[in-house]
Design a protein around this motif. Structure first.
Motif, PDB file in Angstrom:
ATOM      1  N   SER A  15       0.826  -1.210   0.000  1.00 12.72           N
ATOM      2  CA  SER A  15       0.000   0.000   0.000  1.00 12.72           C
ATOM      3  C   SER A  15       0.859   1.259   0.000  1.00 12.72           C
ATOM      4  O   SER A  15       0.523   2.261  -0.654  1.00 12.72           O
ATOM      5  CB  SER A  15      -0.936   0.007   1.217  1.00 12.72           C
ATOM      6  OG  SER A  15      -1.820  -1.077   1.181  1.00 12.72           O
ATOM      7  N   ASN A  16       1.965   1.217   0.728  1.00 10.76           N
ATOM      8  CA  ASN A  16       2.867   2.356   0.761  1.00 10.76           C
ATOM      9  C   ASN A  16       3.407   2.657  -0.627  1.00 10.76           C
ATOM     10  O   ASN A  16       3.487   3.821  -1.044  1.00 10.76           O
ATOM     11  CB  ASN A  16       4.009   2.071   1.735  1.00 10.76           C
ATOM     12  CG  ASN A  16       4.865   3.292   1.999  1.00 10.76           C
ATOM     13  OD1 ASN A  16       5.646   3.704   1.143  1.00 10.76           O
ATOM     14  ND2 ASN A  16       4.740   3.870   3.191  1.00 10.76           N
ATOM     15  N   GLN A  74       0.616   4.143  -2.868  1.00 12.09           N
ATOM     16  CA  GLN A  74       0.362   5.547  -2.554  1.00 12.09           C
ATOM     17  C   GLN A  74       1.406   6.475  -3.158  1.00 12.09           C
ATOM     18  O   GLN A  74       1.128   7.650  -3.388  1.00 12.09           O
ATOM     19  CB  GLN A  74       0.312   5.732  -1.033  1.00 12.09           C
ATOM     20  CG  GLN A  74      -0.874   5.051  -0.366  1.00 12.09           C
ATOM     21  CD  GLN A  74      -0.800   5.108   1.141  1.00 12.09           C
ATOM     22  OE1 GLN A  74       0.120   5.718   1.712  1.00 12.09           O
ATOM     23  NE2 GLN A  74      -1.755   4.480   1.808  1.00 12.09           N
TER      24      GLN A  74
END
Length: 471
Positions: free
Chosen positions: A125-126, A129
């Protein structure tokens, strides 16, 4: 005497001339770009060089984490002890926390041990993003694909792999939306059902290259009373797909239809259990195809053989280069007689693998129906038998037309069966300009030839311009 060198400072040259540390004087952004070519572990280590380098690694555009390489002494171990696993988790979280200002172009995550799915989701997810463009995701044990991969508008390349010895990555029943994805590589991935596979490919509208390796799906449920005659039907509609590779995949109880009118390169390896409906059959964009079917399934499922023959005919429709490897020659060509053999109007380069003696009639049919053929390569010799000294069967060899200008024979041992086919090729190749013969890699050329090299060069040939090259 002080011998240390400080980055960004003038250092006295031993020859008496002043010089400048050129690397240390470069802009931070350029240094970060240089560190992007190193493993993240090595890039982070540069932070101890000086205060100038302390946070340069946070400017890298590529992050790669491999738990087998991050710590010394565990590269060959399948399972990492608890303390080292915890150290790896902290290392990944710390790097991602410090790497807040720069976008990520490439994110690679290789986990040889078992980690909590929440951690895997957080790491991926990092990267998502930060508008990542390429993700390489490799896990060792059975797990689900992180939800963050389902919707990533910036992703261009996605590789999802699992170690086949330990299980398959599960593709969940989710709506995938990857609007900019162009290259998708899946290895040891398991689809729960045809709907999950359909949803995945429906969300990849710009897909140009697809690679499926050892994937599974559509497993039948023997406890249900559903009508198995209808089966599942998956349609991969990829109008922009140019490169397709399918290797040893198994999709039980289903038809796997690929709608790719612009397909240019096809590689298909597997057994006859995979039923593929080639929608590119009448496409004129296919220029290169490589087919390899396994002989062990030849008599197991005739209907599957029919599907594979359709793949063969579709690949032959307009391709300019064709590779038939392993047992594909016998498996496919024995299904066709002279009337059923397709015409290879555009074929210019042909590569043939294992050829049993009784399949040579179908090979000559193939050569006869390839008017534009320029080069033929026999990658596994001209004739295979259990003993190179064994005499060939006494069967007639029929005349044919070979338009090739170059014929290359690899692993030529010189036994009687190979010599018989070599002479037959020379008598029927009227346009042949060059014959290249490579000796067998495992035996001495002179010991295997049952005639001398001079006699080999004197074999009758239809083309007066033919030159024979021995390697």
């Amino acid at each position: 005497m002080e011998s240390s060198v400080k980055l960004g400072k003038h250092v006295e040259d031993p020859r008496g001339k002043g010089c400048l540390d050129r690397i240390g004087s470069l802009p931070d952004e350029l240094l970060g770009h240089m560190l992007s070519f190193l493993p993240t572990r090595s890039a982070v280590r540069t932070s101890i060089l000086s205060t100038r380098w302390r946070y340069i690694f946070t400017l890298t555009s590529c992050l790669s984490f491999d738990d087998a390489l991050c710590f010394r002494g565990i590269g060959s171990r399948r399972h990492i002890d608890h303390d080292r696993k915890r150290s790896f988790e902290e290392f990944v979280y710390n790097v991602l926390e410090l790497h807040q200002t720069s976008p990520i172009k490439i994110f690679s995550l290789v986990c040889k041990s078992n980690y909590d799915i929440s951690d895997l989701n957080a790491w991926v997810s990092n990267a998502v993003q930060k508008r990542v463009q390429e993700i390489y995701y490799y896990v060792n044990l059975v797990t689900d694909v992180p939800d963050a991969l389902v919707m990533c508008e910036t992703l261009v390349t996605l590789k999802i792999l699992s170690d086949g010895y330990y299980g398959f990555i599960e593709i969940p029943l989710l709506v995938w939306r990857l609007p900019n994805l162009k290259f998708l590589y899946l290895a040891h991935v398991k689809f729960a059902d045809c709907e999950s596979m359909q949803r995945l490919f429906s969300g990849c509208k710009l897909l140009e290259k697809l690679n499926l390796e050892c994937c599974r799906g559509f497993e039948s449920d023997t406890d249900t009373d559903t009508d198995t005659d209808t089966g599942d039907h998956v349609i991969i509609s990829a109008r922009l797909l140019k490169v397709l590779t399918i290797e040893d995949c198994t999709f039980e109880d289903g038809l796997f239809e690929i709608d790719a009118p612009n397909l240019a390169y096809l590689t298909y390896t597997g057994n006859t259990g995979v039923k593929i409906v080639p929608s590119w059959k009448y496409s004129r964009s296919l220029v290169k195809a490589e087919l390899m079917f396994h002989y062990y399934a030849k008599l197991s499922d005739y209907s599957s053989l029919e599907y594979n023959r359709e793949v063969f005919k579709a690949a032959a429709y307009n391709t300019t280069e064709l590779r038939l490897l392993s047992d594909t020659v016998e498996l496919l060509l024995t299904l066709a007689d002279q009337e059923q053999m397709p015409d290879f109007h555009s074929l210019s380069r042909l590569h043939l693998g294992y050829i049993p003696y009784d399949s040579w009639k179908y090979v000559t049919d193939l050569l006869d129906k390839s008017p534009q053929l320029e080069m033929v390569t026999f990658v596994e010799g001209l004739h295979h038998c259990y003993s190179c000294r064994a005499p060939p069967p006494c069967e007639p060899l029929f005349p044919f037309s070979c338009h090739a200008q170059v014929i290359e024979v690899r692993d030529f041992c010189g036994h009687m069966g190979a010599l018989l086919h070599l002479g037959h090729l020379l008598k029927n190749a009227k346009l042949l300009k060059k014959l290249i013969i490579h000796k067998c890699r495992f035996k001495k050329f002179e010991d295997e030839l049952q005639i001398s090299k001079d006699d080999l060069l004197m074999l009758p040939r239809a083309s007066k311009d033919c030159y024979i090259e021995l390697n």
